[in-house]
Design an enzyme around this catalytic site. Structure first.
Site, mmCIF file in Angstrom:
data_model
loop_
_atom_site.group_PDB
_atom_site.id
_atom_site.type_symbol
_atom_site.label_atom_id
_atom_site.label_comp_id
_atom_site.label_asym_id
_atom_site.label_seq_id
_atom_site.Cartn_x
_atom_site.Cartn_y
_atom_site.Cartn_z
ATOM 1 N N CYS A 274 0.816 -1.311 0.020
ATOM 2 C CA CYS A 274 0.020 -0.061 0.108
ATOM 3 C C CYS A 274 0.856 1.253 -0.018
ATOM 4 O O CYS A 274 0.692 2.089 -1.189
ATOM 5 C CB CYS A 274 -1.016 0.064 1.343
ATOM 6 S SG CYS A 274 -2.003 -1.470 1.510
HETATM 7 N N1 SAJ Z 1 7.237 2.076 8.399
HETATM 8 C C1 SAJ Z 1 8.505 2.785 8.953
HETATM 9 N N2 SAJ Z 1 8.255 3.779 9.751
HETATM 10 C C2 SAJ Z 1 6.990 3.889 10.418
HETATM 11 C C3 SAJ Z 1 6.058 3.118 9.742
HETATM 12 C C4 SAJ Z 1 5.861 2.219 8.831
HETATM 13 O O1 SAJ Z 1 9.702 2.640 8.417
HETATM 14 O O2 SAJ Z 1 6.789 4.744 11.424
HETATM 15 C C5 SAJ Z 1 7.802 1.091 7.218
HETATM 16 C C6 SAJ Z 1 7.253 -0.290 7.552
HETATM 17 O O3 SAJ Z 1 8.196 -1.085 7.967
HETATM 18 C C7 SAJ Z 1 6.851 -0.740 6.056
HETATM 19 C C8 SAJ Z 1 6.243 0.356 5.592
HETATM 20 O O4 SAJ Z 1 6.777 1.598 6.320
HETATM 21 O O5 SAJ Z 1 7.923 -1.164 5.474
HETATM 22 C C9 SAJ Z 1 4.710 0.527 5.597
HETATM 23 O O6 SAJ Z 1 4.208 0.109 6.875
HETATM 24 P P1 SAJ Z 1 2.820 0.385 7.458
HETATM 25 O O7 SAJ Z 1 2.998 0.210 8.705
HETATM 26 O O8 SAJ Z 1 2.176 1.665 6.727
HETATM 27 O O9 SAJ Z 1 2.179 -1.000 6.967
HETATM 28 P P2 SAJ Z 1 1.378 -1.251 5.668
HETATM 29 O O10 SAJ Z 1 2.096 -1.189 4.568
HETATM 30 O O11 SAJ Z 1 0.690 -2.729 6.035
HETATM 31 O O12 SAJ Z 1 0.218 -0.429 5.600
HETATM 32 C C10 SAJ Z 1 -1.082 -0.645 6.191
HETATM 33 C C11 SAJ Z 1 -2.158 0.289 5.222
HETATM 34 N N3 SAJ Z 1 -3.560 -0.019 5.607
HETATM 35 C C12 SAJ Z 1 -4.176 0.343 4.436
HETATM 36 O O13 SAJ Z 1 -4.089 0.868 3.539
HETATM 37 C C13 SAJ Z 1 -5.786 -0.144 4.396
HETATM 38 C C14 SAJ Z 1 -2.068 1.474 6.073
HETATM 39 O O14 SAJ Z 1 -3.140 2.606 5.648
HETATM 40 C C15 SAJ Z 1 -2.086 1.324 7.633
HETATM 41 O O15 SAJ Z 1 -2.048 2.644 8.354
HETATM 42 C C16 SAJ Z 1 -1.123 0.502 8.034
HETATM 43 O O16 SAJ Z 1 -1.350 -0.789 7.443
HETATM 44 C C17 SAJ Z 1 -1.066 0.166 9.619
HETATM 45 O O17 SAJ Z 1 -1.255 1.018 10.257
HETATM 46 O O18 SAJ Z 1 -0.994 -0.849 10.146
#
Ligand code: SAJ
Length: 447
Positions: A274
Site C-alpha cells: 500500500c
Molecule cells: N514504516 C516505517 N516507519 C514507520 C511506519 C512504517 O519505516 O513509522 C515502514 C514499515 O516498516 C513498512 C512500510 O513503512 O515497510 C509500511 O508500513 P505500514 O505500517 O504503513 O504498513 P502497511 O503497508 O501494511 O500499511 C497498511 C495500510 N493499510 C491500508 O492501506 C488499508 C495503512 O493505511 C495502515 O495505516 C497500516 O497498514 C497500519 O497502520 O498498519
C-alpha cells in the site's frame, strides 16, 4: 415503483444478492462479513483454484478462518465461481481487484478495466456497483462509468455506481473489515444513498462523502500522509547521523508531546503493498494535469534512498573494525516488509541484500516468517535464498549483523552481545553496546 425504491426495499429486507469480485485479502473478508449478516454472496474469482478452495469451505487468507467460510457454505450463503456472466444475478457488485503500479510507477488498471467490462456485459437495471480498489481520483467516473453506460443504461436511475476504499490491514488484531469505518461516495445522490444502505448492513460505521473522487482521494490522503511522515523520520535519521545524535532518543522525546505530534520511526526503507504504491496514483494523475506533487516525489526519493544509506553504514562500521565489506560475512535479521508478518512485497530488505552482495559481501539472512526468497523474475539479484537457522555460532561467525525487520521472536539484546558489529535499522536492540567495537552504538552507526 422506481428502481431506486424497489432496491431500497430489497436492501432493508436483506433480499439482495451481493457479488464480490476478487477473493483476496480484501474481497474474502468482505464476502464473509456480508454472509454473516444473512446476505447471499457470490464470489467471483479468475483463479479456479481459489474458487474451488472457497467452495470447499476453506480459506487462503490468514485473517479469514476456514470455519467461517465452511459455515457460510453450509448455510448456502456463499459460493465462488469463475463464471463472470453470473454477475447479472447480483444486485450489488463490490470490486476488490489489484491495482498495481508498473515499473515506471504508472497505475496498471488492467484488472479494473477487465472486470468493468465483464460487469458492463451483464449490467441490468437495479444493480449497485462499488469499486474498492485503491486508485487515482477520477477512475470511477472517467474510466468505469462510460463503459457501464455504453449500452444505454443511465447511472443514478437504472444502475448505481460508487467508490468505497478498502481499509484492510492484514494481521491487525483490533481493526478488521466489520469494525473499520468505511468511506463511500456515489456518482449521484441516489448512488450514495443506496451504497451506504447496503454497506450499513455489514459494516458498523459507513462514512458518507459527496462523490467518488472524494472517496478515492480519502484513501490516497491516508496513505500519502504515512509515506511522507515516514520519509520525514528517515530524513531525521540521516540528519542525526551526521550530527552524531541518537535519532531514536530524539523521536522518543518528541513523542512525549501529548498533542500535535504523531510518532513515526526511521527504518530500512518503505515496503508493503500500500504505502509505497498508493501515493504514486495521485502523483501520476496530477502529472496528467501538469501539476508536480513535490512532497510525494521528495518523500519517495528519501524512502528509496534508505537501503543504500544502511549499506553505507555497514561499510563504515566494518571499516572502523578494520574490515572490508568485500568478503565480509554479513547476517541480515528479518526480510519481511514489516514485523511479525510473512509479506515480502516491496520489502527494502531485498534491496539491502542486493546491494550487499553487489559489493562482494557474503550474505545470509534469517527470518522465520520468510523461509525462502524465491526469485520471481522481479527479485533484485543476490536477494534470493533460504533463511538460515539463528544460532549463537552463526551470529559470532558473522563479521557483522544487520537488523532489517524487527520480528518479535528474537532477543536482540542477546544478538548485540554476540555480534562483532551490529547495524540496527529498527533500534530493536535499543542501542545496546557491541563487544568487539566497544563503543556505544547509536542505532544508526558506530559512535
Ligand atoms: N514504516 C516505517 N516507519 C514507520 C511506519 C512504517 O519505516 O513509522 C515502514 C514499515 O516498516 C513498512 C512500510 O513503512 O515497510 C509500511 O508500513 P505500514 O505500517 O504503513 O504498513 P502497511 O503497508 O501494511 O500499511 C497498511 C495500510 N493499510 C491500508 O492501506 C488499508 C495503512 O493505511 C495502515 O495505516 C497500516 O497498514 C497500519 O497502520 O498498519
Amino acid at each position: 415503483m422506481s428502481i431506486h425504491k424497489s432496491l431500497s426495499e430489497k436492501i432493508v429486507n436483506r433480499e439482495i444478492v451481493c457479488g464480490v469480485v476478487g477473493l483476496g485479502y480484501v474481497g474474502l473478508p468482505l464476502a464473509v462479513e456480508m454472509g454473516r449478516e444473512g446476505i447471499r454472496v457470490i464470489g467471483f474469482e479468475k483463479s479456479s483454484r481459489v474458487a474451488d478452495l472457497v467452495n470447499g469451505g476453506e480459506s487462503h487468507i490468514k485473517d479469514v478462518a476456514a470455519t467461517h467460510v465452511a459455515k457460510l457454505r453450509e448455510a448456502g450463503l456463499l459460493e465462488a465461481t469463475t463464471d463472470m456472466s453470473r454477475l447479472s444475478e447480483c444486485d450489488v457488485v463490490s470490486i476488490c481487484v489489484p491495482t498495481p503500479l508498473g515499473k515506471t510507477k504508472d497505475p496498471d488498471m488492467s484488472y479494473v478495466v477487465s472486470v468493468t467490462e465483464a460487469v458492463a456485459d451483464s449490467l441490468r437495471p437495479g444493480q449497485i456497483i462499488v469499486l474498492e480498489s485503491t486508485t487515482y481520483p477520477g477512475t470511477t467516473r472517467d474510466l468505469m462509468l462510460p463503459k457501464l453506460e455504453e449500452r444505454g443504461l443511465v447511472v443514478g436511475e437504472d444502475f448505481f455506481l460508487c467508490f468505497s476504499p478498502e481499509r484492510v490491514d492484514p494481521g491487525n488484531a483490533k481493526w478488521h473489515t466489520k469494525n473499520t469505518p468505511k468511506v463511500l461516495g456515489g456518482v449521484t445522490e441516489k448512488c450514495t444513498d443506496l451504497g451506504v444502505e447496503v454497506y450499513k448492513l455489514f459494516i458498523d460505521n459507513v462514512v458518507r462523502v459527496s462523490s467518488p473522487e472524494a472517496a478515492e482521494l480519502t484513501k490516497l490522503l491516508e496513505n500519502t500522509f504515512r509515506m511522507i511522515n515516514i520519509g520525514l523520520a528517515n530524513e531525521m535519521a540521516m540528519i542525526c547521523d551526521r550530527l552524531g545524535v541518537d535519532v531514536w532518543e530524539v523521536i522518543d522525546a518528541a513523542s512525549t508531546k501529548p498533542f500535535g505530534f504523531m510518532k513515526f520511526t526511521p527504518g530500512p526503507g518503505l515496503g508493503g503493498h500500500c504505502i509505497p504504491l498508493d501515493p504514486h496514483y495521485l502523483a501520476w494523475k496530477m502529472r496528467t494535469l501538469a501539476y508536480k506533487t513535490r512532497m510525494i516525489e521528495l518523500a519517495g526519493e528519501i524512502n528509496t534512498e534508505m537501503p543504500a544509506f544502511w549499506v553505507t553504514k555497514m561499510q563504515d562500521a566494518l571499516n572502523q573494525a578494520g574490515k572490508a565489506l568485500k568478503g565480509a560475512k554479513i547476517l541480515v535479521l528479518g526480510v519481511a516488509y514489516k514485523k511479525d508478518i510473512d509479506d515480502l512485497r516491496e520489502s527494502p530488505a531485498l534491496e539491502i541484500l542486493h546491494h550487499l552482495s553487489q559489493k562482494g559481501a557474503i550474505v545470509k539472512y534469517h527470518d522465520s516468517f520468510c523461509p525462502e526468497i524465491v526469485d520471481d523474475g522481479h527479485t533484485p539479484s543476490g536477494a534470493a535464498g533460504k533463511s538460515v537457522e539463528l544460532t549463537d555460532d552463526v551470529i559470532r561467525d558473522s563479521d557483522a549483523v544487520m537488523v532489517v525487520t524487527d520480528h518479535s521472536n528474537i532477543d536482540y539484546g542477546h544478538v548485540a552481545e554476540l555480534a562483532q558489529v551490529l547495524i540496527d535499522t529498527r533500534n530493536a536492540a535499543g542501542g545496546k553496546r557491541t563487544r568487539a567495537v566497544g563503543e556505544r552504538m547509536t542505532a544508526l552507526s558506530v559512535a
